[in-house]
Scaffold this motif. Sequence first.
Motif, PDB file in Angstrom:
ATOM      1  N   UNK A  28       0.841  -1.186   0.000  1.00 10.63           N
ATOM      2  CA  UNK A  28       0.000   0.000   0.000  1.00 10.63           C
ATOM      3  C   UNK A  28       0.881   1.244   0.000  1.00 10.63           C
ATOM      4  N   UNK A  29       0.281   2.383  -0.323  1.00  8.64           N
ATOM      5  CA  UNK A  29       0.948   3.677  -0.257  1.00  8.64           C
ATOM      6  C   UNK A  29      -0.057   4.710   0.226  1.00  8.64           C
ATOM      7  N   UNK A  30       0.428   5.694   0.982  1.00  4.85           N
ATOM      8  CA  UNK A  30      -0.453   6.747   1.492  1.00  4.85           C
ATOM      9  C   UNK A  30       0.244   8.089   1.411  1.00  4.85           C
ATOM     10  N   UNK A  31      -0.554   9.139   1.332  1.00  4.08           N
ATOM     11  CA  UNK A  31      -0.061  10.517   1.364  1.00  4.08           C
ATOM     12  C   UNK A  31      -0.987  11.299   2.281  1.00  4.08           C
ATOM     13  N   UNK A  32      -0.411  11.979   3.275  1.00  2.00           N
ATOM     14  CA  UNK A  32      -1.201  12.708   4.255  1.00  2.00           C
ATOM     15  C   UNK A  32      -0.804  14.168   4.262  1.00  2.00           C
ATOM     16  N   UNK A  33      -1.790  15.052   4.211  1.00  2.00           N
ATOM     17  CA  UNK A  33      -1.552  16.490   4.335  1.00  2.00           C
ATOM     18  C   UNK A  33      -2.423  16.999   5.474  1.00  2.00           C
ATOM     19  N   UNK A  34      -1.795  17.529   6.537  1.00  2.00           N
ATOM     20  CA  UNK A  34      -2.547  17.957   7.707  1.00  2.00           C
ATOM     21  C   UNK A  34      -2.059  19.300   8.216  1.00  2.00           C
ATOM     22  N   UNK A  35      -2.918  19.919   9.033  1.00  2.00           N
ATOM     23  CA  UNK A  35      -2.530  21.036   9.865  1.00  2.00           C
ATOM     24  C   UNK A  35      -2.197  20.517  11.248  1.00  2.00           C
ATOM     25  N   UNK A  36      -2.523  21.309  12.282  1.00  2.09           N
ATOM     26  CA  UNK A  36      -2.264  20.887  13.654  1.00  2.09           C
ATOM     27  C   UNK A  36      -3.306  19.858  14.091  1.00  2.09           C
ATOM     28  N   UNK A  46      -6.974  26.758  19.242  1.00  2.00           N
ATOM     29  CA  UNK A  46      -6.202  27.937  18.850  1.00  2.00           C
ATOM     30  C   UNK A  46      -6.473  28.276  17.392  1.00  2.00           C
ATOM     31  N   UNK A  47      -7.087  29.418  17.168  1.00  2.00           N
ATOM     32  CA  UNK A  47      -7.318  29.902  15.803  1.00  2.00           C
ATOM     33  C   UNK A  47      -6.806  31.323  15.606  1.00  2.00           C
ATOM     34  N   UNK A  48      -5.925  31.787  16.515  1.00  2.00           N
ATOM     35  CA  UNK A  48      -5.412  33.146  16.407  1.00  2.00           C
ATOM     36  C   UNK A  48      -4.266  33.255  15.408  1.00  2.00           C
ATOM     37  N   UNK A  49      -3.604  32.135  15.116  1.00  2.00           N
ATOM     38  CA  UNK A  49      -2.509  32.106  14.149  1.00  2.00           C
ATOM     39  C   UNK A  49      -2.728  30.925  13.204  1.00  2.00           C
ATOM     40  N   UNK A  50      -2.005  30.931  12.104  1.00  9.11           N
ATOM     41  CA  UNK A  50      -2.130  29.841  11.135  1.00  9.11           C
ATOM     42  C   UNK A  50      -1.594  28.535  11.720  1.00  9.11           C
ATOM     43  N   UNK A  51      -2.181  27.418  11.300  1.00  6.06           N
ATOM     44  CA  UNK A  51      -1.673  26.101  11.667  1.00  6.06           C
ATOM     45  C   UNK A  51      -0.315  25.854  11.030  1.00  6.06           C
ATOM     46  N   UNK A  52       0.391  24.906  11.599  1.00  7.19           N
ATOM     47  CA  UNK A  52       1.536  24.359  10.891  1.00  7.19           C
ATOM     48  C   UNK A  52       1.047  23.494   9.737  1.00  7.19           C
ATOM     49  N   UNK A  53       1.963  23.053   8.903  1.00  8.53           N
ATOM     50  CA  UNK A  53       1.625  22.204   7.760  1.00  8.53           C
ATOM     51  C   UNK A  53       2.543  20.996   7.730  1.00  8.53           C
ATOM     52  N   UNK A  54       1.954  19.816   7.611  1.00  4.72           N
ATOM     53  CA  UNK A  54       2.742  18.585   7.566  1.00  4.72           C
ATOM     54  C   UNK A  54       2.326  17.760   6.347  1.00  4.72           C
ATOM     55  N   UNK A  55       3.292  17.354   5.558  1.00  6.20           N
ATOM     56  CA  UNK A  55       3.080  16.432   4.433  1.00  6.20           C
ATOM     57  C   UNK A  55       3.839  15.155   4.755  1.00  6.20           C
ATOM     58  N   UNK A  56       3.134  14.023   4.741  1.00  7.30           N
ATOM     59  CA  UNK A  56       3.724  12.758   5.154  1.00  7.30           C
ATOM     60  C   UNK A  56       3.344  11.671   4.152  1.00  7.30           C
ATOM     61  N   UNK A  57       4.313  10.867   3.744  1.00  8.63           N
ATOM     62  CA  UNK A  57       4.047   9.772   2.824  1.00  8.63           C
ATOM     63  C   UNK A  57       4.672   8.481   3.317  1.00  8.63           C
ATOM     64  N   UNK A  58       4.045   7.367   2.996  1.00  3.61           N
ATOM     65  CA  UNK A  58       4.581   6.053   3.366  1.00  3.61           C
ATOM     66  C   UNK A  58       4.158   5.029   2.320  1.00  3.61           C
ATOM     67  N   UNK A  59       5.021   4.043   2.095  1.00  2.00           N
ATOM     68  CA  UNK A  59       4.687   2.912   1.225  1.00  2.00           C
ATOM     69  C   UNK A  59       5.317   1.661   1.807  1.00  2.00           C
ATOM     70  N   UNK A  60       4.615   0.537   1.679  1.00  2.00           N
ATOM     71  CA  UNK A  60       5.210  -0.746   2.063  1.00  2.00           C
ATOM     72  C   UNK A  60       4.926  -1.767   0.971  1.00  2.00           C
ATOM     73  N   UNK A  61       5.798  -2.769   0.893  1.00  2.00           N
ATOM     74  CA  UNK A  61       5.720  -3.787  -0.157  1.00  2.00           C
ATOM     75  C   UNK A  61       6.073  -5.131   0.449  1.00  2.00           C
ATOM     76  N   UNK A  62       5.302  -6.149   0.065  1.00  2.00           N
ATOM     77  CA  UNK A  62       5.570  -7.529   0.472  1.00  2.00           C
ATOM     78  C   UNK A  62       6.014  -8.331  -0.747  1.00  2.00           C
ATOM     79  N   UNK A  63       7.320  -8.336  -1.065  1.00  3.43           N
ATOM     80  CA  UNK A  63       7.783  -9.087  -2.235  1.00  3.43           C
ATOM     81  C   UNK A  63       7.613 -10.590  -2.076  1.00  3.43           C
ATOM     82  N   UNK A  64       7.567 -11.071  -0.824  1.00  2.01           N
ATOM     83  CA  UNK A  64       7.268 -12.467  -0.529  1.00  2.01           C
ATOM     84  C   UNK A  64       6.018 -12.485   0.340  1.00  2.01           C
TER      85      UNK A  64
END
Length: 490
Positions: free
Chosen positions: A259-267, A272-290
């Motif tokens: 499987x493979x995933x891509x995640x885009x999130x704030x906090x 807290x809504x007085x300032x902008x959230x941070x931003x995180x981009x995260x990806x992962x993939x796994x493979x079972x060759x056997x």
Amino acid sequence: MILRTGSALLALVIATPALAQTPSPSDLADLVRAQAAEIATLKARLDRLEGQQTAVAAPAPAPVPTPPQVAQAAEPRRTVPFAPQLVPPGPADRDVTQALAARDNPSGITTEWGSGLPVFHSADGVYTFKPRGRILADVSSTFGSKSDTRNLTTTGMRALRLGLEGGVGTHFFYQMEADFSENEVDVVTAFMGWRDRIRPGLDYDVRAGHLFNDRGFEGSTGSDSTPFLERTTVATAIIPQRGFYGIGIMPRLFWKTGHASLTVTGDRVDGTQAVSDGRTVLGRAHWNPVKTDDTVLHLGLWGFDESLSSAATTLTRNTVIGGRFNGGLRVSTGPLLGGTGTTGYGLEFGGYRGPVWVMAEAGRRDARLDAGRHDFTSKAWSLSGGFFLTGDLPPYNPRLGSFGQPKVLKPTFDGGPGAIELTARYESLDYTDLVTGGEGWAGTLGVNWYLNSFTRFQVNAIHWNTDNRSGAVTGSDDGETVSARVAVTF
């Protein structure tokens, strides 16, 4: 069944009086095909009520050809579990095949049992609902440290969760959980999603809401499924500053061997809504060759990049090394302010053969600091393994590349021994790239006793070593921690 067959024959006789004496081959073929379809439907409903996932085909006599629509009715959809050694997934974790099976085989309002709490299905098969939760209670005792501030015996609730999950039709699903372990309400998983199939063997889903990270092997494993009481240093240290959760969107793609995933999130959830959230981009993939009935080889990689909010520039870390419930036993970075962002990445390699499993993980995180200061690098790695004395297969989930809830072969509540697992791990953490940063390592031996698929006892014996440059205990220090847990997941 005899009454239904007789009724069908009687109707045919009444409709065509001449047929009562000399039925044509075509009329007989129609009757046989109708009976075959009805038999298949009744058997499919019976299998579903008995909790079996068995495809049934009702063949027609050789001289009578079976039309395609009859053949389809005579062969209900097969559901494909994530792995035979795992408990069946809940409504929010099913794949498209499993969701279709639940929808296409309604048999009135039903209730499934088998994972601690029931799964409810509406009469038409469209709506599915399941309560869920976990109770993880720990006790920990540390001794041997040069500082009495670390030689503590404590108790704590690792998790105390209540939640729900469900689905509407084949594609829409949702899940929500709240945690009460610190005597405060903390929203953890809370999302809704959509799943579908691109083509046979290639599915996807998209989740939106408060999402759990898909990051590393143990970092992607729930707290109720980890083979040790605490996750590895890779999972706890090489992590976005916002932690394990964030509000955003996560598309995931699944194929037969990974499987493979891509995640885009704030906090994460906050007020807290007085300032902008941070931003995180995260990806992962796994493979079972056997990937066979009793053998799996796992390869995985992941990475993330985050830009910090102006309200969250502190990068100080005090990371667990010898047990979660000893606040004085940590590996520390020392005070670290003025962070602007971080980038992390890691590798996974392991698998299992029969009752034996091994997993190696390594990761690195680079923190970016303001005012032209030297960036800070964290490093961690671990090597873990386990062996089921009772012959059970490790609860590896090939769909997600993580551990799940095991399906115990001989539960204690049925007179069996349950599943007994021996585990071992070595892990290392290095913050010394920072002048005030420390380092540490730990070796753990453990025993897990699964009474059934949702109840277990765990004991970990840990020998740890820390060498902190700041904090209450500095310099080299080592000792032992013994921890135990009783866990119920439903």
